[in-house]
Every structure is written in C-alpha cells, then in structure tokens.
Motif scaffolding. Sequence first.
Motif, short mmCIF file in Angstrom:
data_model
loop_
_atom_site.label_atom_id
_atom_site.label_comp_id
_atom_site.label_asym_id
_atom_site.label_seq_id
_atom_site.Cartn_x
_atom_site.Cartn_y
_atom_site.Cartn_z
N THR A 14 -2.92 -4.42 -13.10
CA THR A 14 -3.60 -5.64 -12.68
C THR A 14 -2.69 -6.83 -12.93
N GLY B 51 1.15 -3.22 -8.93
CA GLY B 51 0.14 -4.26 -8.91
C GLY B 51 0.14 -4.98 -7.58
N SER B 52 -0.76 -5.93 -7.44
CA SER B 52 -0.92 -6.65 -6.17
C SER B 52 0.10 -7.76 -5.98
N ALA C 184 -6.93 7.55 -14.24
CA ALA C 184 -5.79 7.29 -13.37
C ALA C 184 -5.13 5.98 -13.78
N GLN C 185 -3.83 5.91 -13.59
CA GLN C 185 -3.14 4.67 -13.99
C GLN C 185 -3.43 3.57 -13.01
N SER C 186 -3.37 2.34 -13.50
CA SER C 186 -3.58 1.17 -12.65
C SER C 186 -2.85 -0.02 -13.25
N GLU D 229 0.84 -1.19 0.00
CA GLU D 229 0.00 0.00 0.00
C GLU D 229 0.88 1.25 0.00
N VAL E 139 2.61 3.29 -9.54
CA VAL E 139 1.50 2.45 -9.11
C VAL E 139 1.90 0.99 -9.28
N TYR F 183 -1.91 -3.12 -17.72
CA TYR F 183 -1.88 -1.79 -17.16
C TYR F 183 -2.96 -0.93 -17.81
N SER F 184 -3.30 0.13 -17.12
CA SER F 184 -4.23 1.11 -17.66
C SER F 184 -3.57 2.47 -17.54
N TYR F 185 -3.33 3.10 -18.67
CA TYR F 185 -2.67 4.41 -18.66
C TYR F 185 -2.93 5.10 -19.98
#
Lengths: 116, 114
Positions: free
Chosen positions: B5, B105-106, B1-3, A44, B103, B25-27
Amino acid sequence: NAGVIQTPRHKVTGKGQEATLWCEPISGHSAVFWYRQTIVQGLEFLTYFRNQAPIDDSGMPKERFSAQMPNQSHSTLKIQSTQPQDSAVYLCASSRLGGRDQDTQYFGPGTRLLVL
Amino acid sequence: AQSVTQPDARVTVSEGASLQLRCKYSYFGTPYLFWYVQYPRQGLQLLLKYYPGDPVVQGVNGFEAEFSKSNSSFHLRKASVHWSDWAVYFCAVSPGTGGYKVVFGSGTRLLVSP
C-alpha cells in the motif's frame, strides 16, 4: 548489456485487429513478466514465465489475450480483436532465478498500444 | 497473500526540501522489498532493494529506505530533492525465493516545485 528490449515501441491498430508485442529478456534471465499500465488502472500484472513455462496468468483477460515464450530469448503477448480499452503501455520485465539479484525485475521501455 | 500500500497518490515537495514516500506491506515472514522509479515515457528502474540484513538501504541518487518489521513499512527518503526527481515511485514486495511474482504498489507521483 542492452537491457530488456521491447518492440515495437509504438503501435496503432484499428478496432478488431490483432496486435503482437515482442519482448527480449536480458541474457541469462529465466523469468519474464508482462504488465499493463494505464492512467486509470495503474500498473497491472498480466502473466509470467519461469524457464519458458507459464506460471501465473491470473492477470490476463481470458478471451482475447495470450502470451507465449517459445525460447529463452523472446516472449510475445498477443491481443486478438483489439478494443479501445486495450490501449495502454505494455511493459515486459525479466529477472534471474538465483543469486542475490533474484527477484529484481529489470523493465523494458514498454510498447505503447493505441486502438482506434 | 502479499500486498503493498502506498497511501499517497501524489506528493509535492519544494526543490531542496527533504522527502519521504510511504510504503506499507503485508507479508507473512520477511520479504524482499524494492523501490522503483518511472520517469515520463520510460519503463521502471530500480532505485534500491532490501534483503534481510541492515534495515537501512542506500540507493542511487541519494535515495535511501528503511525497513521496519514492527511497522510493516519500507519508507523511501531523500535529504534534498532535485527537480529531476519528478517521477512516479513504486514500492514492491516479493518472497525472495526467485522467479515468483513481485507485487507492486499503486505508485506515488512526486511533483517538485521550484
């Protein structure tokens, strides 16, 4: 180059006590980032500084967490009145602001905080 | 917003087999992309990074990744996995303009079976 230095590596506090975590970024790096990592929540983002100025603290729990960067050689993350749910590994990272290596974050080993 | 996965929380591969870890990715625009690895009880370490240019990027320890703008992907590959590759792998995206939030990822936990 010693890399990003974090102290202490381990800290145990009692519920309600204060914890201060230290981070020394790599020399020449002007951006410093703090993250919290737990098994449940994963990695986080908490907050970051650019040229010592706070830029984004959107990940910080508002009430008990604060971060400062009084000079370019260290940053602190302070947790007041620690709670068991604050137990986590706190990671610090630094990066350059220019050049081809910008945005590459270099991580410290982390501080493992345990709140009893 | 960027993300970012990473659809696979855990991947198990036999030692010596090939590996692909997925990252989407999302950008808006062309981002900078990264793969980091975290070994047990250590911080994250950079494996490789993509800057606009050659879509295939070589990293350390035989890892490589391929950027695909059409698929919005940045998958990590390795031809032959070693037991020492047992770790958690994180994909990350940034705008590449310096000093901005990256950013992550998990993460994907890689398990290597004998």
